[in-house]
Scaffold this active site. Structure first.
Site, PDB file in Angstrom:
ATOM      1  N   SER A 187       0.819  -1.062  -0.038  1.00 28.64           N
ATOM      2  CA  SER A 187      -0.110  -0.097  -0.155  1.00 28.64           C
ATOM      3  C   SER A 187       0.619   1.265  -0.019  1.00 28.64           C
ATOM      4  O   SER A 187       0.404   2.427  -0.684  1.00 28.64           O
ATOM      5  CB  SER A 187      -0.896   0.067   1.273  1.00 28.64           C
ATOM      6  OG  SER A 187      -0.285  -0.209   2.490  1.00 28.64           O
ATOM      7  N   ASP A 228      -5.842   7.746   8.621  1.00 27.45           N
ATOM      8  CA  ASP A 228      -6.038   6.224   9.060  1.00 27.45           C
ATOM      9  C   ASP A 228      -5.053   5.996  10.215  1.00 27.45           C
ATOM     10  O   ASP A 228      -4.899   4.861  10.902  1.00 27.45           O
ATOM     11  CB  ASP A 228      -5.908   5.111   7.950  1.00 27.45           C
ATOM     12  CG  ASP A 228      -4.609   5.027   7.344  1.00 27.45           C
ATOM     13  OD1 ASP A 228      -3.809   5.877   7.666  1.00 27.45           O
ATOM     14  OD2 ASP A 228      -4.535   4.209   6.327  1.00 27.45           O
ATOM     15  N   HIS A 258      -1.155   4.932   7.297  1.00 29.81           N
ATOM     16  CA  HIS A 258      -0.222   5.334   6.278  1.00 29.81           C
ATOM     17  C   HIS A 258      -0.004   6.565   6.075  1.00 29.81           C
ATOM     18  O   HIS A 258      -0.317   7.616   6.942  1.00 29.81           O
ATOM     19  CB  HIS A 258      -1.267   4.834   4.878  1.00 29.81           C
ATOM     20  CG  HIS A 258      -1.637   3.363   4.730  1.00 29.81           C
ATOM     21  ND1 HIS A 258      -2.993   2.989   5.053  1.00 29.81           N
ATOM     22  CD2 HIS A 258      -1.124   2.520   4.183  1.00 29.81           C
ATOM     23  CE1 HIS A 258      -2.760   1.641   4.858  1.00 29.81           C
ATOM     24  NE2 HIS A 258      -1.576   1.156   4.135  1.00 29.81           N
TER      25      HIS A 258
END
Length: 346
Positions: free
Chosen positions: A89, A254, A257
Site C-alpha cells: 500500500s 487512518d 499510512h
C-alpha cells in the site's frame, strides 16, 4: 546477538522462530496479544479507499533531444525512461486522494526533472500485499515485451511483519523478485521495511517488538537485495525524525499510512538512489567521510542503514574476509513538487 548477525542469518535462510515473535518471553505473550487487538481497533480505520491511479507520462515537456543529459539508459534521448513501482500500500499511495501525491508520481516527476527526459510510470503495487505477491507483480511488469522497465522501485515488508511471515521466506521472495528484474535488464531500488514502532497508536510492549522485528527484517532485506545487484534505501521511521516529531502531519487520516507530506518526505529520500542507479545523480559513487559514509561488510552496512532512515546501501567489492562488501551512502535530498500524469500513448 547483533543486528548484523541476525540479518545475515535471516538472509542466509537460517531458522529464526516465527518471524520475530519468538524473541519475547512467554510471560509477555498475553500482553502483546492484547496490544495487537487494541492496535487493530485504533489503526487503519479509513484506509479502505483504493489509492489513486498514477500511471502515465511525466515530464512530457522535456521530450529529449538537444539539451538532454547524456543517455545512461537507452540509445536515443527522445525515448522516455520506463519506470515501474511494485510493492504494498505504501508503494501504491494508499491514504492520499490525488495521483500526484503518490510516491510513484513524485518519483517519476523527480526522475524526469533530473534526467531531462519524459518518464513513463507503471504501478502494479497492491494494498495489503506481502512479499509473496511480488512474483505476480514482477510477472505483470515483464508480461509486455515492448515495455521492459529501465528501473524499478519496490516498497514492501510492513505486511510481512504484521502477518508474521517468517523473515527467511520474506527475504527469499524479495530476492527472487530483484533477481528476475535484474535479469530482464532493470535497475532495482528497494525501500526496505518501515519501522512499525513509529505508528502512533501502537503501545508498549508491542511498539518495542514492532521496531525490533521491522528493523531486523529491513537489514535482512538489504543483504538479499544487494547480493542480487540491487540497491536499498532504508525507510526506517518513514525517512527521518520528522515522523516522530510531527506524526499528525506526516501520517494520514487512518493513523497508519503516510499523508501527502509523508509520501513527499519518503520520495525525497528515495529519489537520489533512483537517479544514481541510472547514473544520473551528480554525487560521486564513492564515500564522503564527512557524512559518515564508507565501505563495510554488507551485513554491517545493512544493520546501520536499518537504524537510520534514508540511508542507501549498494554493492561494492565482491568479497572480503567477512563476505561481500557494500557502500553505505547518505545522499543529499531534493524537494519534489506534486505532479499530475499525462496518459500513456497507446
Amino acid at each position: 546477538m547483533s543486528r548484523a548477525r541476525v540479518a545475515r542469518r535471516i538472509a542466509a535462510g537460517a531458522a529464526y522462530g516465527g518471524g520475530g515473535i519468538g524473541l519475547i518471553g512467554a510471560a509477555t505473550i498475553g500482553v502483546v496479544l492484547a496490544e495487537v487487538q487494541l492496535a487493530k481497533r485504533n489503526v487503519g480505520g479509513g484506509a479502505h479507499a483504493a489509492p489513486p491511479r498514477a500511471d502515465g507520462r511525466y515530464g512530457r515537456s522535456y521530450g529529449g533531444g538537444a539539451g538532454a543529459v547524456e543517455d545512461h539508459v537507452r540509445p536515443g534521448c527522445s525515448e522516455p525512461v520506463r519506470f515501474a513501482m511494485l510493492g504494498d500500500s505504501t508503494a501504491a499511495g494508499q491514504g492520499v486522494h490525488r495521483a500526484g501525491q503518490t510516491p510513484g508520481a513524485l518519483l517519476a516527476a523527480g526522475l524526469a526533472a533530473v534526467a531531462e527526459r519524459p518518464v513513463d510510470l507503471r504501478n502494479v503495487a497492491l494494498p495489503g500485499a506481502q512479499s509473496d505477491d511480488l512474483d505476480r507483480q514482477v510477472t505483470l511488469i515483464l508480461s509486455d515485451p515492448s515495455w521492459v522497465p529501465d528501473v524499478c522501485v519496490i516498497m514492501i515488508g510492513a505486511n510481512d511483519v504484521t502477518h508474521r511471515m517468517p523473515p527467511t521466506r520474506s527475504v527469499r521472495h524479495l530476492s527472487s523478485a530483484v533477481r528476475r528484474l535484474r535479469t530482464a535488464g532493470a535497475e532495482v531500488v528497494v525501500g526496505t521495511c518501515p519501522d512499525l514502532g513509529t505508528v502512533e497508536n501502537v503501545y508498549q510492549p508491542l511498539r518495542w517488538l514492532a521496531r525490533r522485528v521491522s528493523r531486523q527484517l529491513a537489514a535482512a532485506q538489504t543483504i538479499g537485495v544487494v547480493e542480487q545487484g540491487g540497491r536499498t534505501v532504508s525507510l526506517g521511521d518513514l525517512l527521518g525524525p520528522e515522523f516522530a516529531a510531527n506524526p499528525r502531519e506526516l501520517f494520514g487520516p487512518d493513523n497508519y499510512h503516510p499523508s501527502a507530506e509523508g509520501y513527499a518526505t519518503a520520495a525525497m529520500a528515495v529519489l537520489p538512489t533512483l537517479c544514481a542507479a541510472l547514473g544520473l545523480w551528480p554525487e560521486e559513487e564513492r564515500p564522503d567521510l564527512s557524512r559518515r559514509e564508507g565501505f563495510l561488510p554488507v551485513a554491517r552496512a545493512a544493520a546501520q542503514a536499518a537504524a537510520e532512515g534514508g540511508t542507501e546501501v549498494a554493492a561494492a567489492m565482491p568479497a572480503g574476509p567477512r563476505g561481500p562488501w557494500a557502500l553505505l551512502k547518505r545522499r543529499r535530498r531534493r524537494r519534489i513538487h506534486a505532479p499530475e500524469p499525462s496518459p500513456l500513448p497507446h
